[in-house]
Scaffold this motif. Structure first.
Motif, PDB file in Angstrom:
ATOM      1  N   ALA A 268       0.834  -1.197   0.000  1.00 24.35           N
ATOM      2  CA  ALA A 268       0.000   0.000   0.000  1.00 24.35           C
ATOM      3  C   ALA A 268       0.870   1.249   0.000  1.00 24.35           C
ATOM      4  CB  ALA A 268      -0.908   0.001   1.230  1.00 24.35           C
ATOM      5  N   GLU A 269       0.291   2.337  -0.438  1.00 22.34           N
ATOM      6  CA  GLU A 269       0.985   3.630  -0.429  1.00 22.34           C
ATOM      7  C   GLU A 269       0.198   4.578   0.468  1.00 22.34           C
ATOM      8  OE1 GLU A 269       1.083   5.354  -4.326  1.00 22.34           O
ATOM      9  OE2 GLU A 269       2.231   7.124  -3.700  1.00 22.34           O
ATOM     10  N   GLU A 270       0.889   5.306   1.327  1.00 17.82           N
ATOM     11  CA  GLU A 270       0.197   6.278   2.174  1.00 17.82           C
ATOM     12  C   GLU A 270       0.858   7.639   2.023  1.00 17.82           C
ATOM     13  OE1 GLU A 270      -2.539   5.651   3.281  1.00 17.82           O
ATOM     14  OE2 GLU A 270      -2.668   3.599   4.029  1.00 17.82           O
ATOM     15  N   LYS A 271       0.028   8.663   2.177  1.00 16.47           N
ATOM     16  CA  LYS A 271       0.524  10.001   1.852  1.00 16.47           C
ATOM     17  C   LYS A 271       1.561  10.527   2.839  1.00 16.47           C
ATOM     18  CE  LYS A 271      -3.690  11.900   3.826  1.00 16.47           C
ATOM     19  NZ  LYS A 271      -4.960  12.577   3.591  1.00 16.47           N
ATOM     20  N   ASN A 272       1.481  10.086   4.095  1.00 14.31           N
ATOM     21  CA  ASN A 272       2.489  10.528   5.057  1.00 14.31           C
ATOM     22  C   ASN A 272       2.515   9.625   6.290  1.00 14.31           C
ATOM     23  OD1 ASN A 272       0.394  11.391   6.817  1.00 14.31           O
ATOM     24  ND2 ASN A 272       0.244  13.335   5.684  1.00 14.31           N
ATOM     25  N   LEU A 273       3.473   9.907   7.169  1.00  9.91           N
ATOM     26  CA  LEU A 273       3.659   9.073   8.351  1.00  9.91           C
ATOM     27  C   LEU A 273       2.471   9.156   9.295  1.00  9.91           C
ATOM     28  CD1 LEU A 273       5.507   7.271  10.104  1.00  9.91           C
ATOM     29  CD2 LEU A 273       6.463   9.365  11.072  1.00  9.91           C
ATOM     30  N   GLU A 274       1.920  10.350   9.439  1.00  7.89           N
ATOM     31  CA  GLU A 274       0.804  10.522  10.366  1.00  7.89           C
ATOM     32  C   GLU A 274      -0.364   9.622   9.982  1.00  7.89           C
ATOM     33  OE1 GLU A 274      -0.543  14.547  10.797  1.00  7.89           O
ATOM     34  OE2 GLU A 274      -1.594  14.084  12.675  1.00  7.89           O
ATOM     35  N   TYR A 275      -0.622   9.534   8.674  1.00  5.52           N
ATOM     36  CA  TYR A 275      -1.710   8.703   8.199  1.00  5.52           C
ATOM     37  C   TYR A 275      -1.454   7.229   8.517  1.00  5.52           C
ATOM     38  CZ  TYR A 275      -5.752   7.663   5.350  1.00  5.52           C
ATOM     39  OH  TYR A 275      -6.989   7.252   4.935  1.00  5.52           O
ATOM     40  N   VAL A 276      -0.199   6.813   8.396  1.00  5.86           N
ATOM     41  CA  VAL A 276       0.159   5.424   8.735  1.00  5.86           C
ATOM     42  C   VAL A 276      -0.130   5.147  10.204  1.00  5.86           C
ATOM     43  CG1 VAL A 276       2.060   3.760   8.919  1.00  5.86           C
ATOM     44  CG2 VAL A 276       1.946   5.309   6.948  1.00  5.86           C
ATOM     45  N   LEU A 277       0.265   6.094  11.047  1.00  6.23           N
ATOM     46  CA  LEU A 277       0.068   5.916  12.489  1.00  6.23           C
ATOM     47  C   LEU A 277      -1.417   5.910  12.843  1.00  6.23           C
ATOM     48  CD1 LEU A 277       2.911   8.302  13.689  1.00  6.23           C
ATOM     49  CD2 LEU A 277       2.869   5.815  13.981  1.00  6.23           C
ATOM     50  N   LYS A 278      -2.146   6.850  12.241  1.00  4.47           N
ATOM     51  CA  LYS A 278      -3.554   7.027  12.570  1.00  4.47           C
ATOM     52  C   LYS A 278      -4.381   5.804  12.176  1.00  4.47           C
ATOM     53  CE  LYS A 278      -5.137  11.176  11.451  1.00  4.47           C
ATOM     54  NZ  LYS A 278      -5.679  12.210  10.544  1.00  4.47           N
ATOM     55  N   THR A 279      -4.057   5.204  11.041  1.00  2.00           N
ATOM     56  CA  THR A 279      -4.873   4.101  10.522  1.00  2.00           C
ATOM     57  C   THR A 279      -4.427   2.729  11.037  1.00  2.00           C
ATOM     58  OG1 THR A 279      -3.505   4.069   8.539  1.00  2.00           O
ATOM     59  CG2 THR A 279      -5.574   5.308   8.424  1.00  2.00           C
ATOM     60  N   ASN A 280      -3.403   2.729  11.888  1.00  2.00           N
ATOM     61  CA  ASN A 280      -2.941   1.445  12.425  1.00  2.00           C
ATOM     62  C   ASN A 280      -2.862   1.454  13.948  1.00  2.00           C
ATOM     63  OD1 ASN A 280      -2.040  -0.381  10.031  1.00  2.00           O
ATOM     64  ND2 ASN A 280      -1.292   1.663   9.503  1.00  2.00           N
ATOM     65  N   ARG A 281      -3.731   2.240  14.556  1.00  2.00           N
ATOM     66  CA  ARG A 281      -3.729   2.390  16.012  1.00  2.00           C
ATOM     67  C   ARG A 281      -3.911   1.072  16.747  1.00  2.00           C
ATOM     68  NH1 ARG A 281      -4.948   7.423  18.420  1.00  2.00           N
ATOM     69  NH2 ARG A 281      -5.480   9.074  16.945  1.00  2.00           N
ATOM     70  N   GLU A 282      -4.647   0.161  16.131  1.00  2.00           N
ATOM     71  CA  GLU A 282      -4.949  -1.106  16.833  1.00  2.00           C
ATOM     72  C   GLU A 282      -3.745  -2.034  16.881  1.00  2.00           C
ATOM     73  OE1 GLU A 282      -5.199  -2.565  12.709  1.00  2.00           O
ATOM     74  OE2 GLU A 282      -5.369  -0.657  13.713  1.00  2.00           O
ATOM     75  N   GLN A 283      -2.705  -1.683  16.115  1.00  2.00           N
ATOM     76  CA  GLN A 283      -1.520  -2.541  16.078  1.00  2.00           C
ATOM     77  C   GLN A 283      -0.486  -2.076  17.098  1.00  2.00           C
ATOM     78  OE1 GLN A 283       0.064  -3.992  12.513  1.00  2.00           O
ATOM     79  NE2 GLN A 283      -1.580  -3.226  11.204  1.00  2.00           N
ATOM     80  N   LYS A 284       0.387  -3.012  17.464  1.00  2.00           N
ATOM     81  CA  LYS A 284       1.575  -2.654  18.219  1.00  2.00           C
ATOM     82  C   LYS A 284       2.524  -1.973  17.232  1.00  2.00           C
ATOM     83  CE  LYS A 284       4.577  -3.219  21.622  1.00  2.00           C
ATOM     84  NZ  LYS A 284       4.331  -2.618  22.945  1.00  2.00           N
ATOM     85  N   ILE A 285       2.936  -0.760  17.536  1.00  2.00           N
ATOM     86  CA  ILE A 285       3.783  -0.028  16.594  1.00  2.00           C
ATOM     87  C   ILE A 285       5.195   0.114  17.141  1.00  2.00           C
ATOM     88  CG2 ILE A 285       4.103   2.127  15.316  1.00  2.00           C
ATOM     89  CD1 ILE A 285       1.102   2.518  15.312  1.00  2.00           C
ATOM     90  N   LEU A 286       6.154  -0.282  16.345  1.00  2.00           N
ATOM     91  CA  LEU A 286       7.563  -0.221  16.725  1.00  2.00           C
ATOM     92  C   LEU A 286       8.328   0.596  15.703  1.00  2.00           C
ATOM     93  CD1 LEU A 286       7.725  -3.966  17.638  1.00  2.00           C
ATOM     94  CD2 LEU A 286       8.340  -2.146  19.227  1.00  2.00           C
ATOM     95  N   ILE A 287       9.105   1.536  16.179  1.00  3.44           N
ATOM     96  CA  ILE A 287       9.813   2.436  15.268  1.00  3.44           C
ATOM     97  C   ILE A 287      11.325   2.231  15.372  1.00  3.44           C
ATOM     98  CG2 ILE A 287      10.269   4.872  14.751  1.00  3.44           C
ATOM     99  CD1 ILE A 287       7.487   5.471  15.048  1.00  3.44           C
ATOM    100  N   ALA A 288      11.936   1.956  14.220  1.00  2.49           N
ATOM    101  CA  ALA A 288      13.398   1.813  14.186  1.00  2.49           C
ATOM    102  C   ALA A 288      14.003   3.202  14.311  1.00  2.49           C
ATOM    103  CB  ALA A 288      13.829   1.159  12.872  1.00  2.49           C
ATOM    104  N   ASP A 289      14.772   3.383  15.355  1.00  2.00           N
ATOM    105  CA  ASP A 289      15.295   4.708  15.659  1.00  2.00           C
ATOM    106  C   ASP A 289      16.806   4.633  15.771  1.00  2.00           C
ATOM    107  OD1 ASP A 289      16.001   7.152  16.633  1.00  2.00           O
ATOM    108  OD2 ASP A 289      14.529   7.172  18.254  1.00  2.00           O
ATOM    109  N   GLU A 290      17.484   5.196  14.787  1.00  2.61           N
ATOM    110  CA  GLU A 290      18.944   5.049  14.775  1.00  2.61           C
ATOM    111  C   GLU A 290      19.613   5.885  15.859  1.00  2.61           C
ATOM    112  OE1 GLU A 290      20.112   8.148  11.149  1.00  2.61           O
ATOM    113  OE2 GLU A 290      19.879   6.023  10.736  1.00  2.61           O
ATOM    114  N   LYS A 291      18.852   6.776  16.467  1.00  2.00           N
ATOM    115  CA  LYS A 291      19.444   7.602  17.531  1.00  2.00           C
ATOM    116  C   LYS A 291      19.387   6.908  18.896  1.00  2.00           C
ATOM    117  CE  LYS A 291      18.219  11.774  15.037  1.00  2.00           C
ATOM    118  NZ  LYS A 291      16.975  11.409  14.305  1.00  2.00           N
ATOM    119  N   LEU A 292      18.680   5.769  18.937  1.00  2.00           N
ATOM    120  CA  LEU A 292      18.526   5.062  20.214  1.00  2.00           C
ATOM    121  C   LEU A 292      19.800   4.307  20.571  1.00  2.00           C
ATOM    122  CD1 LEU A 292      15.958   4.669  22.049  1.00  2.00           C
ATOM    123  CD2 LEU A 292      15.811   2.408  21.055  1.00  2.00           C
TER     124      LEU A 292
END
Lengths: 237, 237
Positions: A146-170
């Protein structure tokens, strides 16, 4: 062994039922692989059904077979999705999609990130790549792209999922493998080349996301996707 | 941030010492990235040394810098090597090499397997790919790429290593993660497309190799390489 895809929805079929390959699948089978009446073929509907069938007729763009054996596999648990910021180089994005599907990822979301270069996503091509990878790896669940217009939309439409973000600053020592299990649906988000913008970081902070690190070295986006797919998909390791 | 490679052996340098980029590295720095006198650059000798230096002179194909900071990283433990049967499609082999190095593999061996198609290995190109991946991922140990005439030679010349063979015929439940740790040097061997020949299997049986499975799905050779690299390289996961 080749696995073919039955693209129309047939529901679950049983022994002695018939299935039909059409379009490119039929052409590939008959013209390239020279499959003939009487040959055995394997096919899936991408909905968990795997069929072994005997070919009973071959025409230009249609191939019919009678089912000799059938089996069903449940969809993978946890169901893994990976969202990736659009990559400038198309071959790298296609490679990421191909490998992610081979390694068992159910859905790949390409989002337009603040730091992504403006570039069209060839969604048709990526879907074809994903389908080929499903067949190549002998999987029986159709992979979504799928294609989504931005990150916020990805987050908003997948609230029911466990979300994990790869963060190179961690700090790499902060990795906690426990974060990766015990959820039925997990969405991994990989930043674009150039990282998240401050605006995107502020959005991330408003959602219930966990951050994790893929180590202290710099990985390209597509490498991060494939590494996550390997680490999450080959769970029996 | 760009990391440059100092290709001549300088030994370990210290603060106020000088290093020189030559050839393509110097041309890339001066012509493409337009680095000038007074700029700061990062460079490694591929032997564990990382330098931050101030550029003091730039000519056509040479760039000199004075070291402002230096640090040293020990080579990765365990040291991971992966041997892969030659792949017909060059872009897939290059991708495997690039991703393996990004994920921390120290050495990649391309061997000519019984089922490999006869095809020249572009070793010069693969070495360039590996070097670029080292710099991309900000690693400081030069990755080796080698070509071997057959599997037996790979086994014979790596007897001192722990050897693990990816075997798609193995029951996935037999995976034992303990096999992957506790060794300083590990060589993973991935079969070619089409699998090992009976002759190769009989040779494998005469060596002290452990077999392991990457799961019940069919992975392309290059996918197996990248998955192994992710699973072994990102050990903190």
């Amino acid at each position: 062994m080749n696995l073919f895809y039955i693209e129309h929805n047939t529901g679950s079929l049983n022994k002695s039922d018939e299935f039909t390959l059409v379009g490119q699948e039929a052409i590939h089978a008959s013209k390239v692989l020279r499959i003939k009446k009487g040959n055995s073929i394997m096919a899936t509907d991408g909905q968990g059904n795997l069929y072994k069938g005997e070919v009973v007729s071959v025409s230009g763009n249609s191939l019919r077979a009678i089912i000799e054996e059938n089996s069903f596999q449940h969809s993978p648990v946890p169901e893994i999705s990976i969202a990736i910021g659009n990559i400038k180089k198309r071959d790298r994005l296609e490679f990421a999609v191909e490998k992610a599907v081979e390694l068992g990822v159910s859905k790949i979301i390409i989002y337009h990130a603040g730091n992504s270069e403006k570039k069209n996503v060839r969604l048709d091509r990526l879907k074809a790549t994903a389908l080929a990878a499903m067949k190549q790896s002998l999987r029986v669940w159709y992979p979504e792209v799928a294609e989504e217009k931005n990150l916020e939309y990805v987050l908003k439409t997948n609230r029911e999922q466990k979300i994990l973000i790869a963060d190179e600053k961690l700090d790499p020592d902060q990795i906690n493998p426990a974060d990766f299990s015990g959820n039925n649906k997990i969405l991994y988000i990989v930043g674009p080349e150039g990282g998240f913008t401050d605006f995107e970081m502020s959005i991330i902070d408003t959602y219930d996301c966990k951050r994790f690190s893929l180590g202290s070295y710099r990985l390209r986006s597509e490498t991060a996707v494939i590494a996550i797919a390997a680490l999450s998909g080959l769970t029996s390791f």
